[in-house]
Design an enzyme around this catalytic site. Structure first.
Site, short mmCIF file in Angstrom:
data_model
loop_
_atom_site.label_atom_id
_atom_site.label_comp_id
_atom_site.label_asym_id
_atom_site.label_seq_id
_atom_site.Cartn_x
_atom_site.Cartn_y
_atom_site.Cartn_z
N ASP A 174 18.18 67.52 44.79
CA ASP A 174 18.24 68.49 45.83
C ASP A 174 17.92 69.88 45.33
OD1 ASP A 174 19.68 68.96 48.70
OD2 ASP A 174 20.29 70.42 47.33
N GLU A 185 13.17 67.22 46.08
CA GLU A 185 13.40 67.69 47.39
C GLU A 185 13.17 69.12 47.30
OE1 GLU A 185 16.22 69.16 50.75
OE2 GLU A 185 16.25 69.36 48.69
#
Length: 671
Positions: free
Chosen positions: A389, A418
């Site tokens: 993330d 991401e």
């Protein structure tokens, strides 16, 4: 003082005459490795030349980093002084390659001898020179080959007829034997050893399904468990997904917990954001008690494997205010002037429930070691894929170090970045070691946007290290095209993602049920977002795209051309609302042509103009375009062909090319 400049003895072999320049692929002057999948070829090119008119030879040298000896692959001239060679990377991990070139004395002699004979010159001395060179080669050869070489050398010395001398010198058999024993006197080697990171197959071809485990309960309103997730495995597998990506499964903090729709005021029954990691029940190596135990996680991973699915775990290196790190290592967080810890912000957005880690802390080494320990903990419990993330908000040097450390020990581990951020930052993360990367595909909608973007990804240097993973939606992103397009928009975006990219994924549940209500106009946030509440969905809804998704993924599985990001070509259409492109295997045994209607509201028709040469098709012979979606078969002649696509029923063609191989008297015309 003497006017003669004193020089030290040369430190290089001064008799090495070959120059090697502009080796490709080479990322940032060799600072970063290129990427390949195991068994995938690596094509290497270089400028190789020397003074004078001698003939040259050169090889690509390659080896796995655990090997001492170099392997060799011959290079051939492709234009002027540009040479090309290739080798297959057969072992997962890091390998090395470079280029070596030398004067090919035998090839030079043969070439000059032909010219002298054709000019009717006396070649007696030249034959003696050639015989000596052949005998030198014999010294390296096997007993059998050495005997043949010496016989040829003897024949050259003794033969007087120029025609027979030419026949002996230029014989294919002699050339074949000589090539097996190159004499590399004074060879030059490129001044850099370049690297290639070789990943397992799933790095290059994978199909992802994102799931919130807490929403897996069969009962509305009840918090789901990892055991409940097991019941979803047949459903996910039935659509052809091979990676099940779980949103964070760790304990969730209570302090500043967000309520429904990201409200700053949470109710007592609000479950909070899974990305607000950590509570009194543990941190990044703990599992949320309502989800289950570590044994439940290992059981889920084992059950998933039975369905051909691999579990990907979310790694979000950030903390809730209740994370044990906040109490145990307050020095790992940035303090504000009032003494409080700085929470995450992306103005005007505020994330009071999340504390970023401070990678500029004086205790950065201890922080790095702890985060590596987190990754190793999950690896030891069977995880081999991590979706990371927001890696672009953490130290780039940290990622290079930690991914290198992990892959040195576990080369099969994959990392998905991401990072929806600036291009150079996204590319840097890929260079540093991320196996796959999110992309701007989510916001590329028009024919021009898609064509330009995917040409950048598939034709430039970026293709050597950046592996795109295409997502039509995520829990954070409900793009406008899905908000206004309803079911046809979801179908179109799925086809684009699944055929433009070898790696793609969907935020599951929401996607197949075409959930497209934004929190407010102009927002990409979902109304009643699953990030902040439990969801219970009717997966058996007649409006579900389950069957369509399964069909598209089956097409991907059956066609190797769609399992690579290479060999993507765009073809002309006379309608700006329709895009056409093809993918093919290197040997052209599998060719897919996609024609997609980008207008999700209206039928579009027109003509495509195929580049038949790139597809290896004879413009004078017809071929069959077999649509894998509608199962229709179209007999096409030449490059120009008609299409008509209705978004509600058939928004796209995914056509497999079947060549004409038999006569009209045969029952089957095409393969």
């Amino acid at each position: 003082m003497s006017g003669v400049r004193q020089t030290s003895p040369p430190q290089v072999e001064g008799r090495s005459r070959v120059v090697i320049e502009h080796v490709r692929p080479e990322i940032d002057c060799g600072r970063f490795p290129v990427k390949r999948i195991v068994s995938e070829p690596l094509v290497v090119e270089a400028d190789v030349f020397a003074d004078g008119h001698d003939q040259l030879a050169c090889d690509v040298l390659y080896r796995h980093c655990a090997e001492q000896e170099w392997n060799r692959a011959s290079m051939h001239r492709i234009a002027n002084d540009r040479w090309r060679g290739e080798f297959s990377v057969s072992r997962v991990g890091r390998s090395e390659y470079t280029v070596e070139g030398w004067i090919d004395r035998l090839a030079t002699w043969r070439s000059d001898l032909v010219k002298r004979i054709e000019a009717r010159q006396d070649v007696h001395v030249e034959c003696l020179i050639g015989a000596a060179l052949i005998e030198q080669t014999a010294e390296q050869a096997t007993v059998e080959d050495a005997a043949s070489l010496r016989a040829w050398a003897r024949a050259l010395r003794e033969e007087k007829d120029p025609a027979l001398q030419k026949e002996i010198a230029l014989g294919e058999e002699l050339a074949g034997v000589v090539q097996r024993y190159p004499t590399r006197h004074f060879a030059s080697r490129y001044d850099k050893v370049l690297s290639v990171v070789v990943d397992r197959e799933k790095a290059g071809y994978s199909t992802w399904y994102e799931l919130f485990p807490r929403s897996c309960s069969p009962e509305p309103g009840r918090h789901g468990t990892l055991r409940d997730c097991e019941a979803w495995l047949p459903y996910v597998a039935s659509m052809g997904f091979d990676v099940l990506y779980l949103a964070p499964i760790h304990p969730i903090g209570h302090t500043f917990r967000k309520g429904k729709n990201n409200s700053i005021t949470a109710q007592s029954d609000d479950v909070g954001s899974p990305w607000a990691i950590g509570s009194e029940e543990g941190g990044h190596t703990s599992i949320h008690p309502q989800l289950g135990t570590l044994n439940d996680f290992e059981r889920l991973a084992s059950k998933a494997k039975e369905h051909g699915i691999e579990i990907a775990l979310d790694i979000a290196f950030q903390c809730s205010p209740d994370h044990p790190y906040v109490r145990q290592h307050p020095e790992w967080f940035r303090k504000r002037p009032d003494g409080t810890i700085q929470y995450a912000e992306n103005p005007p957005k505020k994330y009071q429930d999340i504390y970023p880690l401070d990678f500029e802390t004086p205790q950065w080494q201890e922080l790095w070691e702890e985060l590596r320990r987190v990754l190793l903990f999950w690896i030891e419990h069977g995880v081999r894929i991590f979706r990371v993330d927001n890696p672009h908000t953490k130290s780039l040097r940290f990622w290079e170090w930690v991914i290198g450390e992990i892959k040195d020990q576990y080369p099969e581990v994959l990392f998905l970045a991401e990072a929806f951020t600036r291009p150079l930052l996204m590319y840097r993360l890929a260079k540093l070691g991320f196996s796959q990367s999110y992309t701007y595909f989510t916001w590329r909608n028009t024919k021009a946007e898609l064509t330009e973007y995917f040409r950048d990804l598939s034709e430039g240097e970026v293709r050597e290290y950046f592996r795109p993973n295409l997502w039509p939606n995520t829990p954070d992103i409900l793009p406008e095209t899905l908000q206004v397009g309803d079911r046809p928009a979801f179908m179109v975006r799925l086809v684009l993602a699944a055929t433009l990219g070898a790696n793609y994924g969907i935020y599951g549940g929401a996607f197949e049920l075409s959930e497209n209500a934004p929190r407010e106009p102009g927002s990409e946030e979902y109304l009643d977002s699953e990030k902040y509440e439990l969801k219970h969905r009717n997966l058996k809804s007649p409006d579900s795209l389950h069957d369509f998704i399964a069909q598209v993924n089956r097409i991907r599985h059956e066609n190797p051309a769609l399992q690579s990001d290479l060999n993507l070509r765009f073809h002309e259409t006379d309608n700006p609302m329709v895009i056409c492109y093809s993918k093919a295997t290197d040997d052209l045994s599998n060719i897919i042509i996609a024609v997609v209607n980008l207008d999700v509201s209206h039928t579009q028709a027109g003509w495509i103009n195929l580049d038949l040469t790139s597809l290896g098709l004879d413009p004078n012979r017809g071929f069959q375009a077999h649509d894998q979606l509608s199962y229709g078969r179209y007999l096409w002649h030449g490059p120009r062909n008609y299409f008509e696509l209705a978004p509600g029923s058939l928004p796209a063609h995914i056509m497999r090319v079947r060549r004409w191989v038999r006569t009209e008297r045969d029952f089957d015309y095409y393969l």
